[in-house]
Design a protein around this motif. Structure first.
Motif, PDB file in Angstrom:
ATOM      1  N   LEU A  86       4.141  -4.554  -5.711  1.00 43.51           N
ATOM      2  CA  LEU A  86       3.243  -3.388  -5.804  1.00 43.51           C
ATOM      3  C   LEU A  86       3.987  -2.185  -6.380  1.00 43.51           C
ATOM      4  N   LYS A  87       5.249  -1.996  -5.952  1.00 40.23           N
ATOM      5  CA  LYS A  87       6.040  -0.867  -6.486  1.00 40.23           C
ATOM      6  C   LYS A  87       6.260  -1.046  -7.991  1.00 40.23           C
ATOM      7  N   GLU A  88       6.564  -2.279  -8.408  1.00 35.42           N
ATOM      8  CA  GLU A  88       6.755  -2.547  -9.852  1.00 35.42           C
ATOM      9  C   GLU A  88       5.493  -2.227 -10.649  1.00 35.42           C
ATOM     10  N   LEU A  89       4.345  -2.509 -10.059  1.00 33.98           N
ATOM     11  CA  LEU A  89       3.077  -2.228 -10.752  1.00 33.98           C
ATOM     12  C   LEU A  89       2.820  -0.734 -10.857  1.00 33.98           C
ATOM     13  N   GLY A  90       3.468   0.050  -9.957  1.00 35.52           N
ATOM     14  CA  GLY A  90       3.294   1.501  -9.996  1.00 35.52           C
ATOM     15  C   GLY A  90       2.598   2.080  -8.781  1.00 35.52           C
ATOM     16  N   VAL A  91       2.334   1.272  -7.762  1.00 34.24           N
ATOM     17  CA  VAL A  91       1.644   1.777  -6.569  1.00 34.24           C
ATOM     18  C   VAL A  91       2.500   2.873  -5.914  1.00 34.24           C
ATOM     19  N   ASP A  92       1.888   4.040  -5.668  1.00 33.17           N
ATOM     20  CA  ASP A  92       2.628   5.159  -5.057  1.00 33.17           C
ATOM     21  C   ASP A  92       2.842   4.922  -3.568  1.00 33.17           C
ATOM     22  N   GLN A  93       1.824   4.334  -2.914  1.00 28.99           N
ATOM     23  CA  GLN A  93       1.912   4.125  -1.466  1.00 28.99           C
ATOM     24  C   GLN A  93       1.560   2.668  -1.156  1.00 28.99           C
ATOM     25  N   PRO A  94       2.564   1.774  -1.215  1.00 25.78           N
ATOM     26  CA  PRO A  94       2.284   0.372  -0.873  1.00 25.78           C
ATOM     27  C   PRO A  94       2.163   0.234   0.646  1.00 25.78           C
ATOM     28  N   VAL A  95       1.187  -0.549   1.091  1.00 21.50           N
ATOM     29  CA  VAL A  95       0.991  -0.745   2.530  1.00 21.50           C
ATOM     30  C   VAL A  95       1.038  -2.241   2.832  1.00 21.50           C
ATOM     31  N   ASN A  96       1.913  -2.607   3.762  1.00 21.74           N
ATOM     32  CA  ASN A  96       2.052  -4.006   4.178  1.00 21.74           C
ATOM     33  C   ASN A  96       1.069  -4.266   5.317  1.00 21.74           C
ATOM     34  N   TYR A  97       0.007  -5.027   5.003  1.00 19.30           N
ATOM     35  CA  TYR A  97      -1.038  -5.221   6.027  1.00 19.30           C
ATOM     36  C   TYR A  97      -0.553  -6.079   7.195  1.00 19.30           C
ATOM     37  N   GLU A  98       0.599  -6.730   7.030  1.00 17.82           N
ATOM     38  CA  GLU A  98       1.118  -7.550   8.129  1.00 17.82           C
ATOM     39  C   GLU A  98       1.769  -6.692   9.226  1.00 17.82           C
ATOM     40  N   THR A  99       2.202  -5.490   8.852  1.00 19.19           N
ATOM     41  CA  THR A  99       2.903  -4.642   9.829  1.00 19.19           C
ATOM     42  C   THR A  99       2.189  -3.330  10.105  1.00 19.19           C
ATOM     43  N   THR A 100       1.258  -2.955   9.216  1.00 17.32           N
ATOM     44  CA  THR A 100       0.689  -1.601   9.302  1.00 17.32           C
ATOM     45  C   THR A 100      -0.818  -1.649   9.127  1.00 17.32           C
ATOM     46  N   ARG A 101      -1.529  -0.908   9.965  1.00 11.49           N
ATOM     47  CA  ARG A 101      -2.970  -0.761   9.737  1.00 11.49           C
ATOM     48  C   ARG A 101      -3.146   0.336   8.686  1.00 11.49           C
ATOM     49  N   PHE A 102      -3.719  -0.044   7.547  1.00 10.31           N
ATOM     50  CA  PHE A 102      -3.740   0.882   6.404  1.00 10.31           C
ATOM     51  C   PHE A 102      -4.402   2.213   6.742  1.00 10.31           C
ATOM     52  N   GLU A 103      -5.419   2.173   7.656  1.00 13.14           N
ATOM     53  CA  GLU A 103      -6.135   3.419   7.946  1.00 13.14           C
ATOM     54  C   GLU A 103      -5.292   4.385   8.778  1.00 13.14           C
ATOM     55  N   ASP A 104      -4.153   3.889   9.316  1.00 10.90           N
ATOM     56  CA  ASP A 104      -3.249   4.784  10.049  1.00 10.90           C
ATOM     57  C   ASP A 104      -2.379   5.613   9.099  1.00 10.90           C
ATOM     58  N   VAL A 105      -2.209   5.114   7.869  1.00 14.35           N
ATOM     59  CA  VAL A 105      -1.247   5.788   6.965  1.00 14.35           C
ATOM     60  C   VAL A 105      -1.867   6.280   5.650  1.00 14.35           C
ATOM     61  N   VAL A 106      -3.056   5.794   5.321  1.00 10.77           N
ATOM     62  CA  VAL A 106      -3.694   6.199   4.054  1.00 10.77           C
ATOM     63  C   VAL A 106      -4.830   7.166   4.375  1.00 10.77           C
ATOM     64  N   HIS A 107      -4.781   8.352   3.757  1.00 10.70           N
ATOM     65  CA  HIS A 107      -5.786   9.384   4.062  1.00 10.70           C
ATOM     66  C   HIS A 107      -6.224  10.118   2.799  1.00 10.70           C
ATOM     67  N   ASP A 108      -7.345  10.812   2.919  1.00 10.86           N
ATOM     68  CA  ASP A 108      -7.818  11.726   1.862  1.00 10.86           C
ATOM     69  C   ASP A 108      -8.018  11.059   0.509  1.00 10.86           C
ATOM     70  N   MET A 109      -8.535   9.831   0.541  1.00  9.18           N
ATOM     71  CA  MET A 109      -8.781   9.124  -0.714  1.00  9.18           C
ATOM     72  C   MET A 109     -10.122   9.580  -1.317  1.00  9.18           C
ATOM     73  N   ASP A 110     -10.168   9.650  -2.641  1.00  4.16           N
ATOM     74  CA  ASP A 110     -11.437   9.911  -3.325  1.00  4.16           C
ATOM     75  C   ASP A 110     -12.248   8.629  -3.454  1.00  4.16           C
ATOM     76  N   ALA A 111     -11.547   7.481  -3.479  1.00  4.91           N
ATOM     77  CA  ALA A 111     -12.263   6.203  -3.618  1.00  4.91           C
ATOM     78  C   ALA A 111     -11.443   5.070  -3.011  1.00  4.91           C
ATOM     79  N   VAL A 112     -12.162   4.040  -2.584  1.00  4.60           N
ATOM     80  CA  VAL A 112     -11.540   2.777  -2.179  1.00  4.60           C
ATOM     81  C   VAL A 112     -12.162   1.685  -3.035  1.00  4.60           C
ATOM     82  N   ILE A 113     -11.327   0.818  -3.625  1.00  2.00           N
ATOM     83  CA  ILE A 113     -11.844  -0.371  -4.303  1.00  2.00           C
ATOM     84  C   ILE A 113     -11.615  -1.511  -3.324  1.00  2.00           C
ATOM     85  N   ASP A 114     -12.705  -2.066  -2.797  1.00  3.84           N
ATOM     86  CA  ASP A 114     -12.601  -3.049  -1.715  1.00  3.84           C
ATOM     87  C   ASP A 114     -12.930  -4.459  -2.204  1.00  3.84           C
TER      88      ASP A 114
END
Ligand SMILES: NC(=O)c1ccc[n+]([C@@H]2O[C@H](COP(=O)([O-])OP(=O)(O)OC[C@H]3O[C@@H](n4cnc5c(N)ncnc54)[C@H](OP(=O)(O)O)[C@@H]3O)[C@@H](O)[C@H]2O)c1
Length: 317
Positions: free
Chosen positions: A184-212
């Motif tokens: 993900l970092k190689e692709l350019g993701v600014d904030q990579p989140v590992n779903y195995e260790t982290t609940r994304f909604e605990d660390v990702v905030h103030d998004m204009d959009a989610v692509i689900d």
């Protein structure tokens, strides 16, 4: 012609490499000699019968809604294409696809394949690329400086969505397993989140959009990452329940990818010029379509799974 068809819904074993009638180009259609196709999750979902009731297919049926190849012949009324043109595109999901030596497509479903892109790369782009592009820019209407969370960022759609978003100057958060964090970092993701260790909604905030691209409980959890007025673009699942989303003041919509030759041309040019990378998880021969489905069904492909057609069936030299 040779094709992979299924005569009944079921497991991997229903995919048969066999003789099938060669299609013809009807009015406003072209016949493409297929060099490569790709596997998208919808292929095995249809094969397994998961979409029955939503759409019935006449059996036996040919899957495969990405194609790269060369125009063999054109039907009545076609003016913009001629035999010998190199093209790529996304055939209509209601019609037989490109797990075959030939596929008939409407002239508006294809674009010219850039010379710098090989057929394998070109077949990896249309369905996933158009989905990512349309979700980000046509539906969510994201502008430079805005923030987007891309779920399943290492997958076929996600790996392209991340790159498009970065090119357009967006801040990108993305989810994947631990195995894919460096990717993900190689692709350019600014904030990579590992779903195995982290609940994304605990660390990702103030998004204009989610692509689900995941649905289910991921969709409802994703609402919490959006700022008020933000939008969740769901790539699968039924119409979203408004309850809960409304309380949080966020919008949501389900989108279905549409043919768009202008967008496909733009995406192809980005890939040909090296501004984006086409990530190939794996390449299988047409005869091995069942193994390609098996890989897709793991739901852990990194990038795209491509089916190589041309020299596998020995007719294109
Ligand atoms: N609406 C439309 O028009 C449209 C168009 C295209 C696709 N779709 C749908 O969109 C979905 C994605 O398509 P795709 O081609 O990108 O699929 P894909 O390539 O098969 O996706 C695989 C990726 O999903 C990731 N993943 C699995 N579980 C995850 C989780 N809990 N959290 C985050 N990432 C997870 C995997 O990463 P890890 O290996 O790291 O877990 C893997 O990289 C499919 O359901 C497809 O049917 C819809």
């Amino acid at each position: 012609m040779k094709a992979v068809r299924f005569h009944e819904y079921g497991g991997l074993e229903v995919l048969k490499f066999e003789e099938a009638p060669k299609p013809e180009a009807g009015a406003s259609e072209v016949l493409v000699r297929v060099h490569a196709s790709s596997v998208n999750p919808i292929d095995w979902k249809i094969r397994a019968g998961h979409l029955r009731g939503f759409r019935e297919y006449p059996l036996p049926f040919i899957l495969g809604w990405d194609v790269s190849g060369v125009i063999e012949s054109v039907g009545p009324g076609v003016t913009q294409w001629k035999a010998g043109d190199e093209v790529f595109g996304r055939p209509d999901l209601a019609r037989p696809g490109a797990y075959a030596e030939y596929v008939a497509v409407r002239e508006g479903e294809i674009a010219r394949k850039p010379a710098a892109l090989d057929y394998i790369q070109a077949a990896a782009i249309p369905l996933a690329g158009l989905t990512a592009w349309q979700a980000l820019f046509d539906v969510a209407e994201l502008k430079p400086g805005q923030r987007v969370l891309i779920q399943a960022a290492a997958g076929g759609v996600g790996s392209l969505a991340v790159q498009f978003a970065k090119l357009k100057g967006l801040y990108v958060a993305g989810t994947a397993s631990g195995r894919n964090q460096d990717f993900l970092k190689e692709l350019g993701v600014d904030q990579p989140v590992n779903y195995e260790t982290t609940r994304f909604e605990d660390v990702v905030h103030d998004m204009d959009a989610v692509i689900d691209a995941l649905g289910g409980e991921i969709r409802t959890r994703s609402w919490k990452t959006l700022k008020k007025g933000g939008i969740l673009v769901a790539l699968l699942g039924g119409p979203p329940s408004e309850e809960g989303a409304k309380e949080l003041g966020v919008r949501q919509t389900v989108m279905w990818v549409k043919p768009n030759p202008a967008e496909l041309t733009e995406i192809g040019d980005l890939a040909a010029s090296g501004k984006i990378r086409v990530i190939l998880d794996s390449v299988f021969s047409l005869q091995d379509a069942a193994r390609a489905h098996e890989r897709s069904q793991t739901e852990h492909a990194r990038g795209k799974i491509v089916l190589k057609v041309e020299d596998q069936v020995g007719n294109h030299g």
